[in-house]
Design an enzyme around this catalytic site. Structure first.
Site, PDB file in Angstrom:
ATOM      1  N   TYR A 126       0.802  -1.223   0.000  1.00  0.00           N
ATOM      2  CA  TYR A 126       0.000   0.000   0.000  1.00  0.00           C
ATOM      3  C   TYR A 126       0.837   1.276   0.000  1.00  0.00           C
ATOM      4  CZ  TYR A 126      -4.400  -2.439   0.270  1.00  0.00           C
ATOM      5  OH  TYR A 126      -5.492  -3.225  -0.044  1.00  0.00           O
ATOM      6  N   GLU A 216      -4.407 -34.558   3.544  1.00  0.00           N
ATOM      7  CA  GLU A 216      -4.437 -33.804   2.289  1.00  0.00           C
ATOM      8  C   GLU A 216      -5.610 -32.837   2.217  1.00  0.00           C
ATOM      9  OE1 GLU A 216      -5.266 -34.419  -2.486  1.00  0.00           O
ATOM     10  OE2 GLU A 216      -4.870 -36.187  -1.259  1.00  0.00           O
ATOM     11  N   ASP A 269      -5.088 -38.875  -0.961  1.00  0.00           N
ATOM     12  CA  ASP A 269      -5.828 -39.698  -1.914  1.00  0.00           C
ATOM     13  C   ASP A 269      -4.867 -40.608  -2.676  1.00  0.00           C
ATOM     14  OD1 ASP A 269      -8.242 -38.513  -1.261  1.00  0.00           O
ATOM     15  OD2 ASP A 269      -8.190 -37.077  -2.917  1.00  0.00           O
TER      16      ASP A 269
END
Length: 388
Positions: A126, A216, A269
């Site tokens: 900023y 995960e 997975d």
């Protein structure tokens, strides 16, 4: 239940003995060293200008596999020689903006390090939002500078905003103090705590955890919470980066491993992308290879879901997902990497996945029984050593 952690206890003792014998830690770069490295960059630019030449900056391409090498005890690290670079010229329209951003940030960082003060990324952005364009752009340039100077990001004295939230969540047998003295208790069985936005400032870590479990997906993490996994299988710590982990989630796993010296398991997975996410925690990524020492945990063990578990536990066929072309490409990419080829057990699992031409999500275990994951699969794996 006294012997439920039989194999985990053996693994923990072995790990601690190993760490006591080889307790190497990466030291923070001194402030003077950072200043000296910035001065060398500026000196090169000044010399070019004095010769009437267009100044250039040479940056390593952080997304190029040829720029990293595999180190077994660390993970993916930056090559020290023969590294392809990207050249930024101040007189080239395509690179002039990036060149200016780097010089601007180098100036800010130099002043911060020299005065031993800190600024948040938000403050810097900023101060000149038109120049930086976006905070994501600023973050990328900071990584380029960290890589160019060969110093950890924390040594640049630029920190995340104190109110910024991390992507990851953590729960379990863990208490610690934030840098500002705030006490954080992660032991609630029903809610998780956001991973700290200032992991390096954490102190007074207290935990009796026997292991850390990386999860995960957020959906699986929430399932473990709702089934009171940490309470029934306590003491342990579970953490998720909600898919591909952010830097704070990776820093937290490394911080806990350094402090507690307990086994770290991964529950992902049974698909190529799950394996890659696990490898990011274990071995790191190309883009952040310059900070491997503070981000990787090479001792991470693959607890599940293993491709061989699909047949072993007779996961219903209707819950399995056929391979796509993208899955095939990702799996071939994984098989070509040095950190996979050095692990025969992992190679066998990947070969099994490629032979089946199918993948399975962790949630598919619920088709066997609603609480199969938390009351059968994980307890048995942890008790009998079903990890690789």
């Amino acid at each position: 239940m006294a012997d439920q952690f039989l194999e985990v206890d053996k693994l923990r003792d072995t790990l601690r003995e190993s760490l006591e014998m080889d307790d190497k830690r990466q030291e923070d770069i001194s402030r003077q060293d950072v200043l000296t490295r910035i001065e060398r960059v500026i000196q090169t630019i000044v010399i070019s200008v004095s010769k009437g030449e267009a100044p250039v900056l040479r940056l390593m391409n952080r997304c190029n596999w040829s720029n990293v090498r595999f180190h077994e005890s660390v993970g993916l690290v930056v090559r020290k020689a023969d590294v392809p670079v990207t050249t930024l010229r101040c007189d080239c329209p395509l690179s002039a903006t990036r060149f200016a951003l780097i010089l601007k940030l180098l100036s800010v960082i130099y002043k911060l390090v020299q005065s031993d003060s800190y600024a948040t990324k938000r403050d810097i952005y900023y101060n000149d939002p038109q120049l930086f364009g976006s905070q994501k752009n600023l973050d990328s340039v900071l990584d380029d500078i960290s890589c160019m100077l060969k110093v950890p990001r924390r040594s640049l004295h630029v920190v995340r905003a104190c109110f910024a939230t991390s992507k990851g969540l953590i729960s379990g047998d863990l208490c610690y103090l934030e840098e500002d003295g705030t006490k954080v208790d992660c032991s609630s069985s029903s809610t998780a705590v956001p991973v700290s936005s200032n992991v390096n400032g954490i102190r007074n870590i207290v935990s009796a955890a026997k292991f850390i479990l990386i999860v995960e997906k957020d959906a699986t993490f929430q399932r473990l919470l709702s089934d009171d996994f940490c309470t029934r299988l306590s003491p342990c710590i579970i953490i998720t980066g909600k898919g591909v982990p952010d830097v704070n989630s990776r820093l937290m796993v490394r911080k806990l491993w350094d402090t507690l010296h307990v086994p770290v398991f991964a529950l992902v997975d049974a698909d190529p992308y799950g394996i890659e996410i696990m490898c990011i925690y274990k071995y790191g990524s190309r883009a952040m290879a310059f900070e491997a020492h503070s981000l990787t945990v090479p001792s991470v063990l693959w607890l599940g879901l293993l491709p061989s578990d699909i047949q072993r536990y007779r996961v219903p066929e209707e819950t399995l997902i056929p391979f796509s072309q993208a899955d095939e490409s990702k799996l071939n990419s994984l098989r070509s990497r040095d950190y996979i080829s050095c692990q025969p057990a992992w190679e066998r699992e990947i070969e099994t996945m490629q032979r089946l031409k199918q993948k399975a999500e962790i949630q598919s275990l619920a088709s066997i029984a609603p609480h199969f994951l938390t009351r059968v699969y994980l307890p048995n794996k942890l008790r009998y050593g079903g990890w690789i």
